[in-house]
Design a protein around this motif. Structure first.
Motif, mmCIF file in Angstrom:
data_model
loop_
_atom_site.group_PDB
_atom_site.id
_atom_site.type_symbol
_atom_site.label_atom_id
_atom_site.label_comp_id
_atom_site.label_asym_id
_atom_site.label_seq_id
_atom_site.Cartn_x
_atom_site.Cartn_y
_atom_site.Cartn_z
ATOM 1 N N ARG A 2 0.838 -1.182 0.000
ATOM 2 C CA ARG A 2 0.000 0.000 0.000
ATOM 3 C C ARG A 2 0.881 1.242 0.000
ATOM 4 N N TRP A 351 -1.152 0.899 -4.706
ATOM 5 C CA TRP A 351 -0.221 -0.174 -4.316
ATOM 6 C C TRP A 351 1.062 -0.030 -5.114
ATOM 7 N N ASP A 358 4.439 -10.088 -4.621
ATOM 8 C CA ASP A 358 3.162 -10.247 -3.911
ATOM 9 C C ASP A 358 2.810 -11.720 -3.877
ATOM 10 N N TYR A 376 -4.460 -6.369 -10.598
ATOM 11 C CA TYR A 376 -4.816 -4.961 -10.707
ATOM 12 C C TYR A 376 -3.794 -4.214 -11.547
ATOM 13 N N TYR A 445 -5.510 -1.754 -5.522
ATOM 14 C CA TYR A 445 -5.373 -2.973 -4.720
ATOM 15 C C TYR A 445 -6.728 -3.306 -4.111
ATOM 16 N N THR A 477 0.930 -8.027 0.666
ATOM 17 C CA THR A 477 -0.304 -8.736 0.293
ATOM 18 C C THR A 477 -0.678 -9.750 1.378
ATOM 19 N N GLY A 482 -4.420 -6.282 -0.774
ATOM 20 C CA GLY A 482 -3.224 -6.473 -1.572
ATOM 21 C C GLY A 482 -3.498 -6.795 -3.032
ATOM 22 N N GLN A 483 -2.523 -7.458 -3.685
ATOM 23 C CA GLN A 483 -2.602 -7.835 -5.090
ATOM 24 C C GLN A 483 -3.124 -9.275 -5.219
#
Length: 491
Positions: A2, A351, A358, A376, A445, A477, A482-483
């Motif tokens: 982040r 992110w 990740d 993303y 994210y 993450t 997260g991703q």
């Protein structure tokens, strides 16, 4: 991770054997064992008990009175000398058997028999030799013609199908094929595919190929795989729909080539193995392997020459990649419907990426095949990312699938596809790490992540995903945010 807004900047007769599928359904036919003890032995003792010969010919008197229907009367004549006007000498050597029959009944049931007895070139003999037909299969054919009864089993279905095709008895052919379909499994898919191709049964062949596509590893490990013919091997290896890593396909064809060398009475040497494989060897997609898989297997097998080994190692390690003599088309044209699991309820920004991977841990309750991730994209607008994807078996740390690729995004908070070269098999109730190392600008994210997500499949089944934290450096993450918001898969 982040980013704080304030810091913006993949024709001989057949073998008289069908491997039994342990999980197969029973076909709706009379068990073969009953045929052994009843139909093939002529009239039963109860039918003859009160029908004693009344003249010097030995014929039963008034047997017709005990049979109230046409079917009963014709069934009584099956494998019976009464009124017979032809004898078939079936089989050869010690297996040979003389079987009585009736030309009229056979001519009514089969165009081939009609031509044999009534055509322009009709036989004049009362004895017909059939050395290429199994006696049991011929009796099954006659039983069907005399009574419409189907009596086949795993031990005789192939020879019965051969005989039904030989004499153009389409209805019995259909019963045989239905029996094979109902007993189709991973343990006999390759054998049935061989027979389906031999007998020109495209529908059965298609079902066998579908079974092999969906259960490639199990089918290749089945005992009968090494017994298939080379044309069948070629037909399977050229498919884009096999759900298995190429290294495992290579291991399987090594086993087949060893068996083929033995069948041809050749020494099992790398040169002979490659020779008997023929064009099947060129169907192995070595470029789809990881460099580790190639180095540990094919590179040391002796089947590749020095030039091929060097070219493939260069293919794995340099850009632009050199031309190689083997296909690099992914085997990812999966059958069925593509599915996706989404683990976040909400999207936020933003992110960042600084060379860290990740990662998220996941498990499923049934076997699936992962073909890619949904990721993303940029928070700032349309752009392109470079990404290195991996799926890692948690317990062994083995990389099950990987790919370095790119994907483009349009600046929205949608997810964008990043795909593996070939499907990655995921076993049930086993923990894996989904990993994505992105190189590009800051992205959106996901937040409000779910630990358990159920995906409804188009066949009425459900796949349950469990997500958990992947210990270690994972760019922030987690389950919660997260991703790697989505995993793309097939069942």
């Amino acid at each position: 991770m982040r980013v704080d807004e304030s810091n913006e900047g993949q024709e001989a007769p057949p073998q008289n054997m069908l491997p039994t599928n342990q999980n197969g359904r029973q076909a709706a036919v009379v068990p073969e064992e009953e045929a052994t003890h009843s139909s093939e032995s002529g009239p039963s003792s109860s039918a003859i008990e009160n029908l004693q010969p009344t003249n010097n010919t030995g014929r039963l008197h008034n047997w017709q009175a005990t049979k109230t229907t046409v079917k009963e009367r014709l069934s009584f004549l099956f494998n019976n000398e009464i009124l017979c006007d032809v004898h078939f000498i079936v089989g050869k050597d010690a297996n040979q058997q003389v079987i009585p029959a009736h030309k009229f009944v056979l001519s009514v049931g089969s165009a081939v028999f009609d031509a044999m007895f009534n055509g322009v070139l009709a036989t004049k003999s009362d004895e017909v030799e059939l050395p290429d037909v199994e006696p049991a299969a011929f009796l099954h054919l006659l039983k069907f013609l005399y009574s419409d009864e189907v009596r086949i089993g795993p031990e005789s279905v192939m020879t019965t199908l051969y005989t039904a095709k030989k004499y153009a008895v389409a209805a019995l052919e259909e019963h045989c094929v239905d029996f094979l379909k109902s007993n189709l499994g991973t343990d006999n898919a390759f054998l049935l595919l061989t027979q389906a191709r031999l007998f020109d049964e495209p529908q059965l062949a298609a079902l066998c190929l579908e079974m092999i596509d969906k259960n490639t590893a199990d089918a290749l490990n089945a005992e009968g795989f090494t017994d298939i013919d080379q044309d069948t091997l070629n037909a399977v290896l050229e498919r884009d729909t096999l759900r298995i890593r190429e290294a495992k396909i290579f291991s399987a064809i090594l086993r087949w080539s060893e068996a083929e060398c033995i069948r041809r009475q050749l020494p099992v040497t790398p040169a002979n193995q490659r020779m008997v494989l023929g064009r099947a060897f060129n169907a192995i997609r070595f470029p789809l392997m990881s460099v580790e898989e190639f180095a540990m297997g094919p590179a040391q097998s002796g089947l590749l020459d020095d030039r091929e080994i060097v070219q493939l190692f260069l293919y794995f390690t340099v850009n632009p990649k050199p031309n190689v003599f083997f296909l690099d088309t992914p085997r990812c044209c999966m059958t069925g419907k593509e599915l996706m699991v989404n683990r976040f309820a909400q999207t936020e920004s933003r992110w960042g990426y600084s060379g860290t991977t990740d990662r998220i841990r996941f498990a499923v309750d049934q076997r699936i095949f992962v073909v890619g991730f949904g990721l993303y994209g940029s928070y700032f607008g349309p752009t392109e990312y470079e990404v290195h994807l991996q799926i890692i078996h948690l317990a062994t740390k083995k990389v099950c699938g990987s790919n370095t690729t790119t994907f483009c995004c349009d600046g929205t908070d949608d997810t964008f596809r990043a795909m593996f070269k070939e499907p990655v098999e995921i076993l049930p109730n086993t923990s894996y790490i989904a990993s994505a190392k992105l190189k590009g600008t800051d992205s959106y994210y996901g937040t409000k992540g779910l630990r358990c997500v159920t995906v409804d499949c188009n066949n009425g089944e459900k796949v349950v995903f469990q997500f958990s934290y992947a210990a270690g450096n994972n760019n922030g993450t987690s389950v919660e945010d997260g991703q790697i918001p989505a995993i793309i898969f097939y069942t």
